[in-house]
Design a protein around this motif. Sequence first.
Motif, PDB file in Angstrom:
ATOM      1  N   LEU A 190       0.579   5.580   0.049  1.00 59.58           N
ATOM      2  CA  LEU A 190      -0.256   6.760   0.178  1.00 59.58           C
ATOM      3  C   LEU A 190       0.437   7.919  -0.508  1.00 59.58           C
ATOM      4  CD1 LEU A 190      -1.402   6.543   3.917  1.00 59.58           C
ATOM      5  CD2 LEU A 190      -2.505   5.614   1.889  1.00 59.58           C
ATOM      6  N   GLY A 217       1.619   8.678   4.395  1.00 58.40           N
ATOM      7  CA  GLY A 217       2.050   9.258   3.136  1.00 58.40           C
ATOM      8  C   GLY A 217       3.378   9.966   3.305  1.00 58.40           C
ATOM      9  N   ALA A 261      -3.573   6.045   6.878  1.00 56.61           N
ATOM     10  CA  ALA A 261      -4.669   5.103   6.618  1.00 56.61           C
ATOM     11  C   ALA A 261      -4.338   3.760   7.243  1.00 56.61           C
ATOM     12  CB  ALA A 261      -4.906   4.948   5.116  1.00 56.61           C
ATOM     13  N   VAL A 312       0.851  -1.187   0.000  1.00 56.90           N
ATOM     14  CA  VAL A 312       0.000   0.000   0.000  1.00 56.90           C
ATOM     15  C   VAL A 312       0.885   1.234   0.000  1.00 56.90           C
ATOM     16  CG1 VAL A 312      -1.763   1.311   1.224  1.00 56.90           C
ATOM     17  CG2 VAL A 312      -1.856  -1.177   1.221  1.00 56.90           C
ATOM     18  N   ASN A 349     -10.558   5.173  -2.588  1.00 58.17           N
ATOM     19  CA  ASN A 349      -9.533   5.074  -1.534  1.00 58.17           C
ATOM     20  C   ASN A 349      -8.810   6.404  -1.352  1.00 58.17           C
ATOM     21  OD1 ASN A 349     -10.089   2.320  -1.114  1.00 58.17           O
ATOM     22  ND2 ASN A 349      -8.711   1.742  -2.775  1.00 58.17           N
ATOM     23  N   CYS A 365      -5.167  12.652  -0.857  1.00 65.27           N
ATOM     24  CA  CYS A 365      -4.288  11.522  -0.589  1.00 65.27           C
ATOM     25  C   CYS A 365      -4.959  10.255  -1.111  1.00 65.27           C
ATOM     26  CB  CYS A 365      -4.020  11.390   0.905  1.00 65.27           C
ATOM     27  SG  CYS A 365      -2.989   9.972   1.334  1.00 65.27           S
ATOM     28  N   MET A 387      -9.080   7.082   7.840  1.00 62.70           N
ATOM     29  CA  MET A 387      -8.181   7.886   7.007  1.00 62.70           C
ATOM     30  C   MET A 387      -8.081   9.232   7.700  1.00 62.70           C
ATOM     31  SD  MET A 387      -9.153   6.874   3.079  1.00 62.70           S
ATOM     32  CE  MET A 387      -7.483   7.207   2.444  1.00 62.70           C
ATOM     33  N   ALA A 401      -4.750   6.148  -1.635  1.00 63.51           N
ATOM     34  CA  ALA A 401      -4.141   4.895  -1.197  1.00 63.51           C
ATOM     35  C   ALA A 401      -4.129   3.933  -2.371  1.00 63.51           C
ATOM     36  CB  ALA A 401      -4.930   4.305  -0.033  1.00 63.51           C
ATOM     37  N   TYR A 427      -0.369   2.926   7.510  1.00 60.02           N
ATOM     38  CA  TYR A 427       0.518   3.552   6.537  1.00 60.02           C
ATOM     39  C   TYR A 427       0.488   5.074   6.648  1.00 60.02           C
ATOM     40  CZ  TYR A 427       0.574  -1.037   4.359  1.00 60.02           C
ATOM     41  OH  TYR A 427       0.721  -2.373   4.127  1.00 60.02           O
TER      42      TYR A 427
END
Length: 125
Positions: free
Chosen positions: A3, A116, A98, A1, A77, A21, A35, A23, A114
């Motif tokens: 971001l 970003g 997320a 995954v 997402n 953002c 999120m 995913a 996760y």
Amino acid sequence: VQLQASGGGLVQTGGSLRLSCVASVTGKIINMVTMAWYRQAPGKQRELVASMSNGGSSDYANSVKGRFTISRDNAKNTVYLQMNSLKPEDTGVYYCYADPTTLGPFGELVAAKYWGQGTLVTVSS
């Protein structure tokens, strides 16, 4: 995954920005409960700005209530942060967060968190 955040930039006091953002996953996302957006100002700890559950309930830091709005598109997402009436104290690096649960290669559920890469927001006075 992964971001991928975008939308940061330089804006004057009172201006607006919209952060996005996305995913991206190679497998299937079974669920993504939360999120959120966090920010880190120079010399300060990372703090929660806003979060939204997959059911649509949201939470905001007191400092941004009434000015920022978080939203998400579960089908894409993607989480957004609309920031209005920006102030110099909103300056910082904004990180999306997320917690997707994905389907692993053997059919198992894999839950993880996760972050970003961050997008810089600078509000000039």
